[in-house]
Scaffold this active site. Structure first.
Site, PDB file in Angstrom:
ATOM      1  NE  ARG A  18      -0.916   0.020   4.906  1.00 38.67           N
ATOM      2  CZ  ARG A  18       0.026   0.648   5.613  1.00 38.67           C
ATOM      3  NH1 ARG A  18       0.587   1.756   5.164  1.00 38.67           N
ATOM      4  NH2 ARG A  18       0.440   0.166   6.757  1.00 38.67           N
TER       5      ARG A  18
ATOM      6  CE1 TYR B  56       3.908   1.862   8.224  1.00 37.66           C
ATOM      7  CE2 TYR B  56       3.001   3.200  10.002  1.00 37.66           C
ATOM      8  CZ  TYR B  56       2.847   2.576   8.779  1.00 37.66           C
ATOM      9  OH  TYR B  56       1.657   2.663   8.111  1.00 37.66           O
TER      10      TYR B  56
ATOM     11  CG  HIS C 145      -3.574   0.974   8.584  1.00 41.15           C
ATOM     12  ND1 HIS C 145      -3.706  -0.324   8.145  1.00 41.15           N
ATOM     13  CD2 HIS C 145      -4.576   1.161   9.492  1.00 41.15           C
ATOM     14  CE1 HIS C 145      -4.734  -0.897   8.766  1.00 41.15           C
ATOM     15  NE2 HIS C 145      -5.281  -0.012   9.583  1.00 41.15           N
TER      16      HIS C 145
HETATM   17  C1  LIG Z   1      -8.732  -8.375  15.968  1.00 40.17           C
HETATM   18  C2  LIG Z   1      -8.170  -7.066  15.542  1.00 40.17           C
HETATM   19  N1  LIG Z   1      -7.077  -6.590  16.140  1.00 40.17           N
HETATM   20  C3  LIG Z   1      -6.558  -5.405  15.785  1.00 40.17           C
HETATM   21  C4  LIG Z   1      -7.130  -4.653  14.825  1.00 40.17           C
HETATM   22  C5  LIG Z   1      -6.555  -3.285  14.455  1.00 40.17           C
HETATM   23  N2  LIG Z   1      -6.011  -3.360  13.098  1.00 40.17           N
HETATM   24  C6  LIG Z   1      -6.711  -2.976  12.028  1.00 40.17           C
HETATM   25  S1  LIG Z   1      -5.928  -3.291  10.609  1.00 40.17           S
HETATM   26  C7  LIG Z   1      -4.589  -3.910  11.413  1.00 40.17           C
HETATM   27  C8  LIG Z   1      -3.417  -4.405  10.632  1.00 40.17           C
HETATM   28  C9  LIG Z   1      -3.805  -5.463   9.636  1.00 40.17           C
HETATM   29  O1  LIG Z   1      -2.697  -5.782   8.859  1.00 40.17           O
HETATM   30  P1  LIG Z   1      -2.790  -6.787   7.636  1.00 40.17           P
HETATM   31  O2  LIG Z   1      -3.536  -8.004   8.060  1.00 40.17           O
HETATM   32  O3  LIG Z   1      -1.440  -6.997   7.097  1.00 40.17           O
HETATM   33  O4  LIG Z   1      -3.724  -6.049   6.598  1.00 40.17           O
HETATM   34  P2  LIG Z   1      -3.441  -4.654   5.875  1.00 40.17           P
HETATM   35  O5  LIG Z   1      -4.153  -3.622   6.717  1.00 40.17           O
HETATM   36  O6  LIG Z   1      -1.982  -4.456   5.818  1.00 40.17           O
HETATM   37  O7  LIG Z   1      -4.053  -4.776   4.537  1.00 40.17           O
HETATM   38  C10 LIG Z   1      -4.778  -3.863  12.774  1.00 40.17           C
HETATM   39  C11 LIG Z   1      -3.804  -4.314  13.779  1.00 40.17           C
HETATM   40  C12 LIG Z   1      -8.276  -5.181  14.222  1.00 40.17           C
HETATM   41  N3  LIG Z   1      -8.927  -4.518  13.253  1.00 40.17           N
HETATM   42  N4  LIG Z   1      -8.768  -6.376  14.595  1.00 40.17           N
END
Ligand SMILES: Cc1ncc(C[n+]2csc(CCOP(=O)(O)OP(=O)(O)O)c2C)c(N)n1
Ligand SMILES: Cc1ncc(C[n+]2csc(CCOP(=O)(O)OP(=O)(O)O)c2C)c(N)n1
Ligand SMILES: [Mg+2]
Ligand SMILES: [Mg+2]
Lengths: 327, 332, 327, 332
Positions: B250, B263, B254
């Site tokens: 991306r 970061y 975020h």
């Molecule tokens: C159970 C849970 N824990 C924490 C979060 C907060 N959170 C939202 S997105 C995210 C990171 C997700 O990373 P990834 O799976 O790599 O997907 P990306 O956002 O990079 O597409 C976090 C920690 C959440 N939404 N759900």
């Protein structure tokens, strides 16, 4: 009409609903060949096959999550949690997903599923095979929470739960499985979710209870009657939504409310019952509300002495009622 | 089962029309995404979860399946939704929390897709929960003897969740036609892949489940499309689930609440911007003569207009009512 | 003494405790280089290094479970859950493990750890970034549940939580992070767990609240004062164990109890407060207990109209108090 | 990391004394187990969770570590506890829920070990939770610069839990000295391994974590001991965690509440009884001349007496008091 065990009511409801509706499936640990560790599903594997009676891998979040997926795609799953104590890993799937899917999708999706779990103590199950978990789920709009205390209710309420269009937590007090016997009407019948059961009418004090405690309350009332005390016993049966009308009507009649539950005292189901009465029927009360409950220790100990002391029982219930009338 | 690496060069099955449509889907996705960001910065939209950089992966898998299949995208999957018919207008209605938002009637944050008519299953914010739903959905279809596939997407960070494990385990034990599509963008918010797993590729996670795993160039629309198509066919043939990893990035923070400078380096971001999936797709359609440069220009203007119109519409659209808030807790 | 944000109190408590005690570590998603998504841990990674400020893989059960292990082996972990809504996957580790380890081992083991999580709504967080989860944990003996509402309390209570020998759920209303400003005393100080805070004395009605709602209650009381109504505001601060004495003393003074919380109404924290009053101070009451709460819908919607309607606010609180006095 | 299969033939490091002690531990474990079952059938003990068949695996790993290491056994691990000094008397006190039970003061079901003095960490009933605790424990030791290893055991069914995944992932990312010891007895209550995983060996699950995995003959004390010792040394050298699979079988029902005839054939059970780990160990000590047949006889009588005495003691011992029930909810 035949006299049967409470667990027979559970099994019959599942068998009849599965026979009547091909969408109904059962999944859980050991529910298949083993027929469930309490034998609630005995015979179903043979009758309906492994496609519909599914031995799940050991993981409660998985069981709940897969059941949600099934419900989203036209099935009506009954997910068995082997013990209510082991439902905690599924908390996220139940609270974040099952309970919120209709609401978050503005009615586009819904999850007709039942989660069945044996709860409660008095069987030397110790900390992790004795817990009462109903209170957690009463705080979750989108769920319904049901606890039967007679074989007929077990069957009728489970049938209602299976036919319900929304997720129902159906909690079975494991001590009642073979302790509580009673008649089950023949043929198909349901018991509505959301309605309390008037176990016994009375005029001096209302005892509100559910599950094993409703049985104990009935025994206590019989004892109290001998002493000239007329106790009304209301089996709540559904904890979410509570039958507000039944609770308030009973308080209006007896002017005294004794609420009995085996769960930890603080924030147990009776806290909401007490709050409801204090908000809606305060001026009806002739005595402080009283809760007779399990103590606020983490869970029920294994050893006989402490387990007995943890559990409310008919004697303790009768004593509490007497004290309320004496004051 | 050995881990496979593959990079399909072109999906022979795609007609010129289909490729043009995919290109348009990607353009529309990008345009919506960019404009949502602008609206956020202008104080008009409280929250945006962007998909910039993921368009090839998303439109790639969204277009590779059948209408009878099931789609369980995650919050970043605007491109999947668009490829299934989700309009700019709908995106903007959701962004502003308006009543007409078809995914939730303005209840959910933007990016939480769900559309029964198109078999897009309602999603939530806690990551990874949908992965298990896909398994149950596939089970139900198979029980009825249908050949539908359930495809679900998630980020690479989400593979750390327990639910991911339970889902892959179930699907592989029951050999269910589930596609687990990981859009690996190298970060879970600030957490780099090395803090989410001790393997190089997400597809290696398939090994512990006896499941097929495949790593694909996630910025290559054709590779993503083809890999998804093939995995779905395997599933339909009863050969079980597949773990697909689409490696991408991306190129923006975020979310609208994030500051990615804390970061990662600007150089890294710029490097990836040069691998932009849309430019790559554009080069393809021009080189293959699927569009003339003029047609391409016209298409871009058309898409811009569509998004302009959508914003205007959504801004005027009514909010849900207070009474509505109390509805649909249970069946009515 | 300097005027600071509530989140500064959280950060300062962590920094000072980490500097004073090498056993204190912080773990959670994005707590390291990123300094937390709300920046609660900004600067700590640089100051204490990656060994003690630990970016966890994305999984809340893992975070809680690993923190329990750390606590069992001499550390004092602070586990951050990015949003309270995402704590649900850790429910089993918190309820089955953290809460029960001292009890089940008959005091041989214990788990000094803190779980911090931002909760509550009013920030356009929608269903999954607005939840109030405190009620679930109030039903779990073995845990403590703390909610600060001022910067000084945020710091003093968090220090107490970190030094506590038992697991503490420390819940931060995310709307208060930068909304609520106030003085934080210089130097080391603690605020005891288990004691309510008298926000403002009054004689006509007691308003019990916590977190953002305590702030709103204070604003409502100021408004009511102009109308000649003297409202007492009690910030509960600790929800488990509740400060029974403070609650009962206030009711004995004002004879009216208004309980405010943002969580879903049924079985929210105020149910226990209401039950306590109805049991222990029934004859003190001059009016029915009243709860002003979030509605019983699954969670807070995203759109402005419904979000505003979901949240209690100073106007609604003042109105409820007025109604109680009018009746 | 490729999966390794190994079968150590003997642990060179073991002195004759150590082997004799291990044999005695196994005998004592077996005898306690058998007598507990008898007490249950006599109506004197409400619940028994047996370990019969697992003795080589359990005593094997329990004896391979240092007193400064950490032990997180599961409910079936009587042999581990015994190898660390847990006595017959203690086992019987726990069985009957007596106050003197050192693991819980009569609070927990039997089989829930915990003994701070010996670094045996308190365990619970919900399966798999301890696996994460082991990771945190190892992290804490390493942070202080200590070389302790955390070893935890679980059944193969428990590898289906989300916590198992999260724990292996953490340990491998942080390269922590954790031993994940799976006592694979082919069933999770009634559920055969094929319903718990789509791979042949539990050790294959290591692959998705970039972790070492090893399958060992779980009825061979020496193989289990040696594999554990080696894995611990790897951990101490900073080479990360290991997933160890000890293939064995429980030759009795899951618990005193179970009826295993509902889900497995008597032939299968009899087959495994012939591979009894204690007979095998006995053959070894006799063949190697570590004990004479007379000494073996004497040892068995001694162990029987110890268990007799333990039962007598435990039956007389007092229950906890009612007041005790309210203690130790919080620090006092
Ligand atoms: C159970 C849970 N824990 C924490 C979060 C907060 N959170 C939202 S997105 C995210 C990171 C997700 O990373 P990834 O799976 O790599 O997907 P990306 O956002 O990079 O597409 C976090 C920690 C959440 N939404 N759900
Ligand atoms: C979380 C949880 N779910 C269910 C159970 C009930 N249960 C107890 S043991 C067991 C089977 C465990 O099998 P496995 O991990 O193979 O270990 P084994 O008992 O065979 O040694 C189950 C399902 C439990 N204790 N905990
Ligand atoms: Mg990512
Ligand atoms: Mg097993």
């Amino acid at each position: 009409m035949a006299v049967k065990n409470l667990i027979d009511g559970v099994r019959e409801a599942m068998r009849e609903e599965m026979a009547a509706d091909p969408r109904v499936v059962l999944l859980g640990e050991d529910v298949g060949v083993r027929g469930g560790v309490f034998r609630a599903s005995e015979g179903l594997f043979g009758e309906f096959g492994e496609g519909r009676v599914i031995d799940a891998p050991l993981g409660e979040s998985g069981i709940a999550g897969v059941a949600i997926g099934m419900a989203l795609n036209g099935l009506r799953p009954i997910a068995e949690m082997q013990f209510a104590d082991f439902m905690h890993p599924a908390f996220n799937q139940i609270v974040s997903e099952a309970a919120k899917i209709r609401y978050r999708s503005n009615n586009d999706f819904h999850v007709p599923m039942v989660i069945r779990a044996p709860f409660g103590g008095g069987v030397h199950g110790a900390l992790y095979h004795s817990q009462s978990v109903e209170a957690f789920y009463m705080h979750v709009p989108g769920l319904k929470v049901v606890v039967p205390s007679t074989p007929a209710d077990a069957k009728g309420l489970l049938k209602s739960a299976i036919r319900d269009e929304d997720p129902v937590m159906y909690l079975e007090h494991k001590r009642t499985y073979r302790l509580v016997r009673g008649e089950i009407p023949d043929g198909d019948f349901t018991v509505p979710i959301g309605k309390a059961r008037m176990v016994r009418e009375g005029k001096d004090v209302s005892i509100f209870a559910y599950g094993l405690m409703a049985i104990f309350a009935e025994q206590a009332a019989a004892e109290l009657e001998k002493e000239g005390i007329s106790a009304e016993v209301v089996d709540l049966r559904t904890l979410l939504p509570l039958d507000r009308e039944a609770i308030l009507a009973s308080v209006a009649k007896t002017h005294r409310a004794l609420i009995v539950y085996e769960a930890n005292r603080t924030m147990g189901a009776g806290a909401e019952v007490a709050a409801l009465i204090a908000e809606e029927a305060l001026y009806e009360l002739d005595a402080p509300i009283r809760r007779l409950t399990g103590p606020d220790v983490p869970a029920m100990p294994f050893n006989t002495v402490q387990e007995e002391n943890f559990m409310p029982n008919p004697e303790k219930i009768a004593r509490a009622a007497r004290e309320m009338l004496a004051s | 089962m050995a881990r496979m690496k593959a990079r399909a060069t072109a999906a022979l099955s795609l007609t010129p029309e289909a490729v043009r449509k995919a290109y348009r889907d990607m353009l529309l996705t990008r345009t919506i995404d960019e404009r949502q960001w602008v609206l956020n910065r202008a104080g008009k939209a409280p929250f945006v979860i962007p998909c910039r950089g993921h368009e090839a992966a998303q439109v790639g898998w969204g277009t590779a399946l059948r209408p009878t299949d099931f789609f369980l995208p995650y919050y970043r999957d605007l491109g999947v939704a668009v490829s299934l018919g989700y309009t700019a207008r709908q995106a903007m209605l959701a962004l502003l929390g308006k009543r007409e938002d078809l995914t939730s009637g303005g209840r959910q944050m933007p990016g939480h897709y769900g559309w029964r008519e198109r078999n897009i299953i309602t999603g939530s914010s806690p990551v990874g929960t949908q992965v298990l739903h896909a398994v149950g959905i596939a089970y139900a279809s198979r029980l009825r003897g249908e050949d539908a596939v359930a495809a679900t997407a998630l980020g690479e960070g989400t593979t750390s969740q327990g639910d991911f494990h339970e889902a892959l385990n179930w699907a592989s034990i029951y050999k269910l036609p589930v596609l687990f599509i990981v859009e690996n963008n190298e970060y879970a918010i600030s957490s780099p892949t090395s803090r989410e797993m001790a393997v190089q590729d997400v597809s290696e996670r398939a090994l512990g489940y006896g499941m097929a795993g495949l790593t694909v160039d996630g910025n290559d629309f054709f590779a993503c499309h083809e890999a998804t198509f093939q995995a779905a066919e395997r599933g339909r043939r009863g050969e079980g689930p597949t773990l697909l990893e689409f490696k991408t990035y991306r190129t923006v923070p975020h979310s609208s609440d994030d500051d990615d400078r804390t970061y990662r380096s600007r150089e890294e971001v710029e490097d990836w911007k040069r691998k932009d999936p849309i430019q790559r797709m554009q080069a393809h359609v021009l080189a293959e003569g699927l569009l003339t440069p003029e047609e391409d220009e016209a298409l871009r203007r058309e898409v811009q207009q569509e998004v302009d119109e959508a914003i205007g519409y959504a801004e005027q659209a009514p909010f849900p009512t207070v009474e509505d808030m109390y509805r649909h807790v249970y069946a009515e």
